[in-house]
Design an enzyme around this catalytic site. Structure first.
Site, PDB file in Angstrom:
ATOM      1  N   CYS A  47       0.276  -5.399 -11.335  1.00 37.87           N
ATOM      2  CA  CYS A  47       1.575  -6.085 -11.243  1.00 37.87           C
ATOM      3  C   CYS A  47       2.304  -5.847  -9.925  1.00 37.87           C
ATOM      4  CB  CYS A  47       2.498  -5.653 -12.387  1.00 37.87           C
ATOM      5  SG  CYS A  47       1.667  -5.439 -13.972  1.00 37.87           S
ATOM      6  N   CYS A  66       2.516  -8.183  -6.755  1.00 39.40           N
ATOM      7  CA  CYS A  66       3.427  -9.347  -6.706  1.00 39.40           C
ATOM      8  C   CYS A  66       4.882  -8.955  -6.942  1.00 39.40           C
ATOM      9  CB  CYS A  66       3.047 -10.352  -7.783  1.00 39.40           C
ATOM     10  SG  CYS A  66       1.613 -11.321  -7.332  1.00 39.40           S
ATOM     11  N   HIS A  67       5.101  -8.029  -7.889  1.00 30.71           N
ATOM     12  CA  HIS A  67       6.490  -7.752  -8.281  1.00 30.71           C
ATOM     13  C   HIS A  67       7.094  -6.586  -7.516  1.00 30.71           C
ATOM     14  CE1 HIS A  67       6.342 -10.665 -11.525  1.00 30.71           C
ATOM     15  NE2 HIS A  67       5.133 -10.200 -11.808  1.00 30.71           N
ATOM     16  N   MET A 121       2.080 -16.616 -12.539  1.00 32.98           N
ATOM     17  CA  MET A 121       1.870 -15.377 -13.282  1.00 32.98           C
ATOM     18  C   MET A 121       0.550 -15.480 -14.063  1.00 32.98           C
ATOM     19  SD  MET A 121       3.121 -12.473 -14.621  1.00 32.98           S
ATOM     20  CE  MET A 121       3.034 -11.516 -16.146  1.00 32.98           C
ATOM     21  N   HIS A 128       0.316 -12.320   6.046  1.00 32.67           N
ATOM     22  CA  HIS A 128      -0.852 -11.566   5.551  1.00 32.67           C
ATOM     23  C   HIS A 128      -1.857 -11.332   6.674  1.00 32.67           C
ATOM     24  CE1 HIS A 128      -3.327  -9.820   2.449  1.00 32.67           C
ATOM     25  NE2 HIS A 128      -4.338 -10.546   2.862  1.00 32.67           N
ATOM     26  N   HIS A 169      -5.938 -18.392   4.025  1.00 25.51           N
ATOM     27  CA  HIS A 169      -6.487 -17.035   4.141  1.00 25.51           C
ATOM     28  C   HIS A 169      -7.554 -17.063   5.233  1.00 25.51           C
ATOM     29  CE1 HIS A 169      -8.272 -13.162   3.245  1.00 25.51           C
ATOM     30  NE2 HIS A 169      -7.228 -12.893   2.479  1.00 25.51           N
TER      31      HIS A 169
HETATM   32 FE1  DHE Z   1      -8.284  -7.407   2.702  1.00 27.36          FE
HETATM   33  C1  DHE Z   1      -8.201  -7.925   6.107  1.00 27.36           C
HETATM   34  C2  DHE Z   1      -4.921  -6.925   2.689  1.00 27.36           C
HETATM   35  C3  DHE Z   1      -8.306  -7.416  -0.717  1.00 27.36           C
HETATM   36  C4  DHE Z   1     -11.667  -7.582   2.731  1.00 27.36           C
HETATM   37  N1  DHE Z   1      -6.822  -7.497   4.111  1.00 27.36           N
HETATM   38  C5  DHE Z   1      -7.005  -7.710   5.462  1.00 27.36           C
HETATM   39  C6  DHE Z   1      -5.723  -7.605   6.116  1.00 27.36           C
HETATM   40  C7  DHE Z   1      -4.805  -7.307   5.152  1.00 27.36           C
HETATM   41  C8  DHE Z   1      -5.493  -7.236   3.899  1.00 27.36           C
HETATM   42  C9  DHE Z   1      -3.321  -7.078   5.345  1.00 27.36           C
HETATM   43  C10 DHE Z   1      -5.479  -7.770   7.606  1.00 27.36           C
HETATM   44  C11 DHE Z   1      -5.731  -6.461   8.303  1.00 27.36           C
HETATM   45  C12 DHE Z   1      -5.496  -6.575   9.787  1.00 27.36           C
HETATM   46  O1  DHE Z   1      -5.921  -7.577  10.387  1.00 27.36           O
HETATM   47  O2  DHE Z   1      -4.890  -5.660  10.360  1.00 27.36           O
HETATM   48  N2  DHE Z   1      -6.865  -7.237   1.228  1.00 27.36           N
HETATM   49  C13 DHE Z   1      -5.550  -7.048   1.448  1.00 27.36           C
HETATM   50  C14 DHE Z   1      -4.838  -6.980   0.189  1.00 27.36           C
HETATM   51  O3  DHE Z   1      -3.625  -6.715   0.020  1.00 27.36           O
HETATM   52  C15 DHE Z   1      -5.778  -7.420  -0.862  1.00 27.36           C
HETATM   53  C16 DHE Z   1      -5.422  -8.876  -1.216  1.00 27.36           C
HETATM   54  C17 DHE Z   1      -5.746  -6.693  -2.190  1.00 27.36           C
HETATM   55  C18 DHE Z   1      -5.862  -5.180  -2.136  1.00 27.36           C
HETATM   56  O4  DHE Z   1      -5.448  -4.545  -3.096  1.00 27.36           O
HETATM   57  O5  DHE Z   1      -6.322  -4.657  -1.140  1.00 27.36           O
HETATM   58  C19 DHE Z   1      -7.093  -7.337  -0.098  1.00 27.36           C
HETATM   59  N3  DHE Z   1      -9.734  -7.466   1.259  1.00 27.36           N
HETATM   60  C20 DHE Z   1      -9.534  -7.468  -0.059  1.00 27.36           C
HETATM   61  C21 DHE Z   1     -10.771  -7.513  -0.791  1.00 27.36           C
HETATM   62  O6  DHE Z   1     -10.904  -7.464  -2.034  1.00 27.36           O
HETATM   63  C22 DHE Z   1     -11.856  -7.700   0.208  1.00 27.36           C
HETATM   64  C23 DHE Z   1     -12.408  -9.112   0.049  1.00 27.36           C
HETATM   65  C24 DHE Z   1     -13.010  -6.747   0.046  1.00 27.36           C
HETATM   66  C25 DHE Z   1     -12.698  -5.320   0.428  1.00 27.36           C
HETATM   67  O7  DHE Z   1     -13.466  -4.767   1.193  1.00 27.36           O
HETATM   68  O8  DHE Z   1     -11.706  -4.796  -0.032  1.00 27.36           O
HETATM   69  C26 DHE Z   1     -11.072  -7.559   1.501  1.00 27.36           C
HETATM   70  N4  DHE Z   1      -9.677  -7.708   4.153  1.00 27.36           N
HETATM   71  C27 DHE Z   1     -11.015  -7.695   3.952  1.00 27.36           C
HETATM   72  C28 DHE Z   1     -11.698  -7.860   5.233  1.00 27.36           C
HETATM   73  C29 DHE Z   1     -10.697  -7.979   6.203  1.00 27.36           C
HETATM   74  C30 DHE Z   1      -9.434  -7.872   5.497  1.00 27.36           C
HETATM   75  C31 DHE Z   1     -13.197  -7.932   5.437  1.00 27.36           C
HETATM   76  C32 DHE Z   1     -10.875  -8.164   7.707  1.00 27.36           C
HETATM   77  C33 DHE Z   1     -11.350  -9.534   8.002  1.00 27.36           C
HETATM   78  C34 DHE Z   1     -11.536  -9.785   9.464  1.00 27.36           C
HETATM   79  O9  DHE Z   1     -12.450 -10.563   9.799  1.00 27.36           O
HETATM   80  O10 DHE Z   1     -10.759  -9.241  10.277  1.00 27.36           O
END
Ligand code: DHE
Length: 593
Positions: free
Chosen positions: A93, A96-97, A134, A373, A416
C-alpha cells in the site's frame, strides 16, 4: 461493527463510490449512496500491471509491531497483528498511499479521513478496488478475507512512523573495506572493462559481472537486499550498486578480481545512485537518493564517505502544499554542468544539485510535474527527459541552461522509458522514445530544437507495440532497430517476448514489428519467463535480455544479434538467480542508449 459479506447492490453502489473516492471528488462517505454504477463500471475493477507496479517498501515492512493503545471507536490490534498489517501495508500500500498515509498516487488514508469512512467501507474498498487505480486486493485473491479486515482495522489506527536515518546512522553504516592507498594504481586484470556487464541478481542480492565478449561470469559480488541498479564512475573504474535497503556497494574494477572496496547505507529504502560526470569532477562524487527517509546523500566517489545529507521534504510544485515524504526517483549526472539531476517524485520538482561547492550547495528547483520516475538524456546529452508516470507526461530539462523546456503528454498511459531510446527518425530527425506500462503505445518525441525545430519537444509519432506492461525500450547509435519489452503484460506469450521495430519502417502509417520469442530461445520451459530490459554491448551490435523467473526457477540472459535479429547466445548458470537490469560499463558511463 458488521462483518458480513456485502450484497451485489452494495457492491454496485460501492463501485461508484470507490471511483469517486479514488478520483478525489467525494468528500463524504455517504455520497456513495447517490450514484449507481453500471455493470461496465464493475468490470473496470480489473487491476492492470501499472497499478501493481508500485514500490514495495521491503525494509520498512520488517519493522516490529507495537500494540496499539485502546482508543474509543478504534479497533484494537495486538502487537502481532500490528506487525503483520505493517508488513502488508509497506509491501502493498505504501507505494501509492505513502509511508505516513498522506497520499501520493493513491489517496490520503490518515485517520481523520478513514474514521469518517468507517470499517466496512474500507474493507469493501480494499476487497473490490476501484476503476481509478486501486487494486482489487480481495477479489484477486492477493489478500485473504482476514487480511483485508485486518487492513481495514489497521487504517483506523494511527500510522507507524519509521525512524529517520540521518548522518549518525549513515556514518555508522559506512565501511571502507579496502582503503584507497591499498588499492591498485593501475588496472591489474586483462578484462575489457568497457564491455563488462553488471547484471542485477535481484533476489540473491548480488551483481554478476559478465564479460561482454566471452559471455562468461567474471565474478559475483554480494550487494544490498533486492539490489536494483548499477552505475559507473566517469572513468569506468568504479561501479556502484544500490539495494532496496539503501546499501551501496562500491566495486573497484581495476582489482585483479573486481571486489567491493566500500559500502554504506544511505537510508532505509532507496532506488537510485549516480556519480559526478562533469569534466574536472570525474570519479569525485557519488550521490544516492532514498524513498525513506526522503533525502539524498552526497558521498566521496572513491570511499563513499558521506559528505552531505539533504532532505527532499517540502512543497509540491503546483499546489505549494507541504509533502512529508517526497521520494527520490531517478538521478542522472549532467555532462554540461557540475550538477546532479535529482527527480523528486511527489513534489514534482527536478533538482539541479550543483556539486562544485558542496559546502555552499546550490540547488535549482525546477517546477516539472508530479510522480517523476525514470528517464534519460537525448542523444546530445544536453536534454534530460523524465516520465511523470502517473500523470502520463514527460518533463524535459535543458541541462546546459538549467531550465525546464516543457512538459508534454506522452501519448499513452503511464510512460516507463527506463533511460529511453535515441535514434534518428527517417522523417522527424533525432527523437527520444518511451514505451508505456498502461498500454501498447510507443511514443517518439523530437529532440532537435535547431535543425528540426518544428518537431522539437512534441510527440511526432506513436506506434503500437505488442501490448501494455512495458518497462524498457532500447536502441543504440549503431543500431537500426528499437526494442520494446513487455515483462508485466498479463499474457505469457507477450511477457516472454519483445517487439522490434525497424527504424526505416517508421515512415509507414502503421509500421509492423517483429516478435522475438526470447523466453522460448532461452530453452527454459518453466515459470513465467518475463523478458526484461534490453542492454547493448559496447559495439552496439548485440543486445542482451534477461529471462526473469522466480528465485527457485531457472533464469537466463539471451543475446540477440542486432543485424540479423537472430539468437546469438544464451547465458545460463545456476548462480544467475533472478537477473533483471544489465548495465554495460561503456554505455552506462557515457549515457549511450
Ligand atoms: Fe526499478 C530504474 C524505481 C521496480 C528494474 N527503478 C529505476 C529507477 C527508479 C526505479 C526510480 C530510476 C533509477 C535511476 O535512473 O536513477 N523500480 C522502482 C520502483 O519504485 C519500483 C516500481 C518498485 C519497487 O518497489 O522497487 C521498481 N525495477 C523494478 C522492478 O521490479 C524491476 C523490473 C526489476 C528489479 O530488478 O527490481 C526494476 N529499475 C529496474 C532497472 C532500472 C530501474 C533495470 C534501470 C533501467 C535503465 O536502463 O537504466
Amino acid at each position: 461493527m458488521r462483518l458480513s459479506p456485502i450484497s451485489l447492490t452494495a457492491k454496485l453502489v460501492l463501485a461508484a463510490g470507490l471511483a469517486l473516492l479514488a478520483s478525489g471528488q467525494m468528500t463524504d462517505a455517504s455520497a456513495q449512496e447517490k450514484k449507481k454504477p453500471s455493470p461496465a463500471d464493475i468490470e473496470k475493477h480489473k487491476t492492470t500491471p501499472s497499478e501493481r507496479y508500485q514500490p514495495s517498501l521491503d525494509i520498512l515492512k520488517d519493522k516490529a509491531g507495537e500494540e496499539a493503545a485502546a482508543k474509543p471507536g478504534v479497533p484494537r490490534l495486538t502487537a502481532a497483528e500490528f506487525g503483520r498489517a505493517n508488513q502488508i501495508y509497506f509491501e502493498r500500500c505504501a507505494g501509492c498511499h505513502g509511508v505516513l498515509r498522506k497520499g501520493a498516487t493513491g489517496k490520503a488514508l490518515t485517520t481523520d479521513l478513514t474514521k469518517k469512512l468507517g470499517f466496512e467501507y474500507l474493507r469493501d474498498f480494499i476487497t473490490y478496488g476501484s476503476p481509478a487505480g486501486m487494486p482489487n486486493w480481495g477479489t484477486s485473491g492477493d489478500l485473504k478475507t482476514e487480511e483485508v479486515e485486518l487492513m481495514a482495522k489497521y487504517l483506523l489506527n494511527e500510522p507507524a512512523q519509521p525512524p529517520e536515518f540521518g548522518m549518525p546512522e549513515i556514518k555508522a553504516s559506512w565501511k571502507v573495506l579496502v582503503p584507497v592507498d591499498k588499492r591498485p594504481t593501475r588496472k591489474m586484470n586483462s578484462l575489457d572493462i568497457d564491455n563488462l556487464f553488471s547484471v542485477t541478481l535481484r533476489d540473491s542480492g548480488e551483481v554478476a559481472l559478465i564479460d561482454g565478449a566471452s559471455k562468461k561470469i567474471v565474478v559475483i559480488i554480494k550487494t544490498g537486499y533486492a539490489v536494483h541498479i548499477s552505475r559507473l564512475s566517469a572513468s569506468g573504474r568504479y561501479l556502484y550498486a544500490i539495494g532496496r535497503d539503501a546499501k551501496i556497494s562500491l566495486i573497484d574494477l581495476w582489482m585483479q578480481t573486481p571486489a567491493a572496496v566500500a559500502e554504506i547505507k544511505v537510508g532505509s529504502e532507496a532506488r537510485s545512485v549516480e556519480t559526478s560526470k562533469m569534466k574536472g569532477f570525474e570519479d569525485k562524487y557519488a550521490i544516492a537518493g532514498s524513498y525513506w527517509p526522503p533525502q539524498y546523500v552526497i558521498m566521496d566517489g572513491s570511499t563513499l564517505e558521506p559528505i552531505k545529507v539533504v532532505s527532499t521534504r517540502g512543497m509540491i510544485y503546483d499546489t505549494q502544499e507541504y509533502h512529508p515524504e517526497p521520494r527520490v526517483a531517478s538521478i542522472v549526472a549532467s555532462h554540461y554542468q557540475p550538477e546532479f539531476i535529482v527527480n523528486v517524485k511527489e513534489t514534482g520538482q527536478i533538482l539541479l544539485v550543483n556539486y562544485a561547492d558542496v559546502k555552499n550547495l546550490k540547488v535549482t528547483a525546477i517546477e516539472a510535474e508530479r510522480f517523476l520516475h525514470d528517464g534519460g538524456f537525448d542523444k546530445t546529452g544536453r536534454y534530460f527527459l523524465v516520465a511523470a508516470n502517473a500523470r502520463h507526461k514527460v518533463a524535459i530539462v535543458d541541462t546546459k541552461e538549467g531550465k525546464l523546456v516543457g512538459v508534454v503528454e506522452s501519448g499513452g498511459q503511464t510512460p516507463h522509458p527506463g533511460r529511453g531510446a535515441n535514434f534518428d527518425h527517417p522523417k522527424y530527425g533525432p527523437v527520444w522514445a518511451t514505451s508505456h506500462l498502461g498500454d501498447e503505445t510507443v511514443s517518439f518525441i523530437g529532440t532537435d530544437p535547431v535543425k528540426n525545430k518544428q518537431n522539437a519537444w512534441k510527440v511526432v509519432q506513436k506506434v503500437k507495440g505488442q501490448g501494455g506492461g512495458s518497462l524498457f525500450i532500447k536502441s543504440h547509435p549503431s543500431s537500426k532497430n528499437i526494442y520494446i519489452d513487455t515483462p508485466l503484460n498479463p499474457e505469457a506469450e507477450i511477457s516472454s517476448s519483445v517487439a522490434v521495430f525497424s527504424i526505416a519502417d517508421l515512415t509507414q502509417d502503421k509500421p509492423k514489428y517483429k516478435v522475438l520469442p526470447i523466453g522460448q530461445w532461452s530453452g527454459i520451459a518453466q515459470g513465467q519467463r518475463r523478458v526484461v530490459q534490453g542492454e547493448f554491448n559496447k559495439a552496439g551490435d548485440e543486445i542482451w535480455f534477461s529471462v526473469w523467473n522466480s528465485k527457485a526457477q531457472e533464469s537466463a540472459i539471451v543475446v540477440v544479434d542486432d543485424k540479423t535479429l537472430k539468437l546469438k547466445a544464451v547465458i545460463k548458470d545456476p548462480k544467475l538467480i533472478t537477473p533483471t537490469g544489465k548495465f554495460n560499463v561503456y554505455n552506462t558511463r557515457k549515457d549511450v542508449y
